[in-house]
Design a protein around this motif. Structure first.
Motif, PDB file in Angstrom:
ATOM      1  N   HIS A  48      -1.156  -3.531  -9.839  1.00 40.33           N
ATOM      2  CA  HIS A  48      -1.763  -2.746 -10.923  1.00 40.33           C
ATOM      3  C   HIS A  48      -0.753  -2.350 -11.994  1.00 40.33           C
ATOM      4  N   LYS A  49       0.455  -2.950 -11.991  1.00 37.57           N
ATOM      5  CA  LYS A  49       1.511  -2.390 -12.856  1.00 37.57           C
ATOM      6  C   LYS A  49       1.223  -2.528 -14.353  1.00 37.57           C
ATOM      7  N   GLU A  50       0.353  -3.464 -14.730  1.00 33.10           N
ATOM      8  CA  GLU A  50      -0.003  -3.578 -16.159  1.00 33.10           C
ATOM      9  C   GLU A  50      -1.196  -2.709 -16.541  1.00 33.10           C
ATOM     10  N   ARG A  51      -1.818  -2.054 -15.573  1.00 32.29           N
ATOM     11  CA  ARG A  51      -3.019  -1.273 -15.880  1.00 32.29           C
ATOM     12  C   ARG A  51      -2.638   0.050 -16.541  1.00 32.29           C
ATOM     13  N   PRO A  52      -3.487   0.566 -17.425  1.00 25.55           N
ATOM     14  CA  PRO A  52      -3.139   1.809 -18.144  1.00 25.55           C
ATOM     15  C   PRO A  52      -2.954   3.015 -17.230  1.00 25.55           C
ATOM     16  N   PHE A  53      -3.556   2.974 -16.045  1.00 28.96           N
ATOM     17  CA  PHE A  53      -3.472   4.129 -15.152  1.00 28.96           C
ATOM     18  C   PHE A  53      -2.319   4.042 -14.152  1.00 28.96           C
ATOM     19  N   PHE A  54      -1.438   3.031 -14.284  1.00 26.18           N
ATOM     20  CA  PHE A  54      -0.383   2.831 -13.281  1.00 26.18           C
ATOM     21  C   PHE A  54       0.524   4.057 -13.135  1.00 26.18           C
ATOM     22  N   GLY A  55       0.938   4.649 -14.260  1.00 26.28           N
ATOM     23  CA  GLY A  55       1.812   5.823 -14.201  1.00 26.28           C
ATOM     24  C   GLY A  55       1.131   6.990 -13.506  1.00 26.28           C
ATOM     25  N   GLU A  56      -0.112   7.216 -13.877  1.00 26.28           N
ATOM     26  CA  GLU A  56      -0.902   8.296 -13.251  1.00 26.28           C
ATOM     27  C   GLU A  56      -1.071   8.036 -11.754  1.00 26.28           C
ATOM     28  N   LEU A  57      -1.319   6.780 -11.420  1.00 22.70           N
ATOM     29  CA  LEU A  57      -1.551   6.415 -10.012  1.00 22.70           C
ATOM     30  C   LEU A  57      -0.292   6.645  -9.161  1.00 22.70           C
ATOM     31  N   THR A  58       0.854   6.205  -9.653  1.00 28.52           N
ATOM     32  CA  THR A  58       2.079   6.354  -8.865  1.00 28.52           C
ATOM     33  C   THR A  58       2.522   7.818  -8.785  1.00 28.52           C
ATOM     34  N   GLU A  59       2.325   8.576  -9.879  1.00 31.52           N
ATOM     35  CA  GLU A  59       2.623  10.029  -9.842  1.00 31.52           C
ATOM     36  C   GLU A  59       1.760  10.707  -8.787  1.00 31.52           C
ATOM     37  N   TYR A  60       0.490  10.393  -8.824  1.00 27.67           N
ATOM     38  CA  TYR A  60      -0.466  11.003  -7.897  1.00 27.67           C
ATOM     39  C   TYR A  60      -0.161  10.619  -6.451  1.00 27.67           C
ATOM     40  N   MET A  61       0.108   9.346  -6.214  1.00 31.77           N
ATOM     41  CA  MET A  61       0.299   8.880  -4.832  1.00 31.77           C
ATOM     42  C   MET A  61       1.589   9.410  -4.200  1.00 31.77           C
ATOM     43  N   THR A  62       2.509   9.889  -5.032  1.00 30.38           N
ATOM     44  CA  THR A  62       3.759  10.459  -4.509  1.00 30.38           C
ATOM     45  C   THR A  62       3.722  11.991  -4.470  1.00 30.38           C
ATOM     46  N   SER A  63       2.617  12.591  -4.875  1.00 26.65           N
ATOM     47  CA  SER A  63       2.568  14.042  -5.095  1.00 26.65           C
ATOM     48  C   SER A  63       2.457  14.861  -3.819  1.00 26.65           C
ATOM     49  N   ALA A  64       2.076  14.243  -2.720  1.00 28.30           N
ATOM     50  CA  ALA A  64       1.884  14.945  -1.439  1.00 28.30           C
ATOM     51  C   ALA A  64       1.818  13.862  -0.355  1.00 28.30           C
ATOM     52  N   PRO A  65       1.844  14.265   0.913  1.00 30.58           N
ATOM     53  CA  PRO A  65       1.789  13.257   1.984  1.00 30.58           C
ATOM     54  C   PRO A  65       0.499  12.441   1.975  1.00 30.58           C
ATOM     55  N   ILE A  66       0.612  11.277   2.600  1.00 29.16           N
ATOM     56  CA  ILE A  66      -0.551  10.421   2.848  1.00 29.16           C
ATOM     57  C   ILE A  66      -0.589  10.119   4.351  1.00 29.16           C
ATOM     58  N   VAL A  67      -1.737   9.657   4.819  1.00 24.25           N
ATOM     59  CA  VAL A  67      -1.846   9.146   6.185  1.00 24.25           C
ATOM     60  C   VAL A  67      -2.163   7.658   6.082  1.00 24.25           C
ATOM     61  N   ALA A  68      -1.302   6.834   6.643  1.00 28.31           N
ATOM     62  CA  ALA A  68      -1.508   5.379   6.645  1.00 28.31           C
ATOM     63  C   ALA A  68      -2.039   4.975   8.013  1.00 28.31           C
ATOM     64  N   ALA A  69      -2.970   4.022   8.039  1.00 30.48           N
ATOM     65  CA  ALA A  69      -3.529   3.608   9.332  1.00 30.48           C
ATOM     66  C   ALA A  69      -4.023   2.174   9.312  1.00 30.48           C
ATOM     67  N   ILE A  70      -3.913   1.553  10.478  1.00 34.03           N
ATOM     68  CA  ILE A  70      -4.501   0.233  10.729  1.00 34.03           C
ATOM     69  C   ILE A  70      -5.776   0.461  11.529  1.00 34.03           C
ATOM     70  N   LEU A  71      -6.873  -0.087  11.036  1.00 32.79           N
ATOM     71  CA  LEU A  71      -8.183   0.101  11.675  1.00 32.79           C
ATOM     72  C   LEU A  71      -8.729  -1.225  12.160  1.00 32.79           C
ATOM     73  N   GLU A  72      -9.434  -1.162  13.283  1.00 30.08           N
ATOM     74  CA  GLU A  72      -9.998  -2.386  13.852  1.00 30.08           C
ATOM     75  C   GLU A  72     -11.510  -2.231  14.028  1.00 30.08           C
ATOM     76  N   LYS A  73     -12.206  -3.289  13.689  1.00 26.90           N
ATOM     77  CA  LYS A  73     -13.681  -3.347  13.845  1.00 26.90           C
ATOM     78  C   LYS A  73     -14.095  -4.749  13.417  1.00 26.90           C
ATOM     79  N   ASP A  74     -15.188  -5.253  13.937  1.00 29.38           N
ATOM     80  CA  ASP A  74     -15.721  -6.505  13.397  1.00 29.38           C
ATOM     81  C   ASP A  74     -15.957  -6.316  11.895  1.00 29.38           C
ATOM     82  N   ASN A  75     -15.633  -7.327  11.108  1.00 30.22           N
ATOM     83  CA  ASN A  75     -15.897  -7.280   9.661  1.00 30.22           C
ATOM     84  C   ASN A  75     -15.233  -6.061   9.008  1.00 30.22           C
TER      85      ASN A  75
END
Ligand code: IDP
Ligand code: MG
Length: 157
Positions: free
Chosen positions: A72-99
């Motif tokens: 998304h680095k060429e998208r107009p919202f890239f700066g907003e997105l990266t600022e937001y995504m670094t602003s507080a913790p996240i929870v990352a997860a791998i999920l399993e299910k058919d489809n």
């Protein structure tokens, strides 16, 4: 898409592509972790039939966010997105299910919560199109790439 291809014999069915469509990758995003919504969102995910294969609470650096969202680095919202995504913790997860990839996108709803179907995670928990509560991979290939960004081979096994 390839998960429904089976070899048939008298005594058994063999799925030719057992790993093709059964995993996806998610993040619970900063607006949701910061507002105490993590547990409720995990409940929704498990209630929808997904199994958690790996999970971690972590915070992205600017380099992490820029690499994860490089597409998304060429998208107009890239700066907003990266600022937001670094602003507080996240929870990352791998999920399993058919489809998993398609079913998880259905569970989370449209990118913009104003357009997300009633009862979806984004409709119920997201703040805005930027702060939209959860990430969900858009393909099997990206699910594998994104999962490997956060988890070691041992954690993915
Ligand atoms: P997706 O998360 O539904 O797959 P993408 O188009 O891949 O949506 O966008 C990635 C993320 O970038 C979104 O989840 C959202 O956080 C953010 N984003 C997308 N479009 C906008 C926008 O128009 N303004 C601000 N942020 C946006
Ligand atoms: Mg996307």
């Amino acid at each position: 898409m390839t998960g429904d291809v089976f070899l048939h014999s008298k005594s058994q069915e063999i799925n030719l592509f057992p790993m093709a469509t059964n995993r996806t990758f998610t993040m619970i995003k900063p607006d949701a972790t910061g507002a105490g919504k993590t547990g409720k969102i995990i409940d929704r995910i498990i209630g929808a039939g997904f199994t958690i294969k790996a999970m971690k609470w972590t915070q992205l650096s600017m380099d992490d966010a820029a690499a994860f969202y490089a597409v998304h680095k060429e998208r107009p919202f890239f700066g907003e997105l990266t600022e937001y995504m670094t602003s507080a913790p996240i929870v990352a997860a791998i999920l399993e299910k058919d489809n998993a990839v398609a079913d998880f996108r259905t569970l989370i709803g449209a990118t913009n919560p104003a357009e997300a179907a009633p009862g979806t995670i984004r409709a119920d928990f997201a703040e805005s199109i930027a702060a939209n509560a959860v990430h969900g991979s858009d393909s099997d290939e990206n699910a594998a790439i994104e999962g490997a960004f956060f988890f070691s081979a041992r954690e993915l096994a």
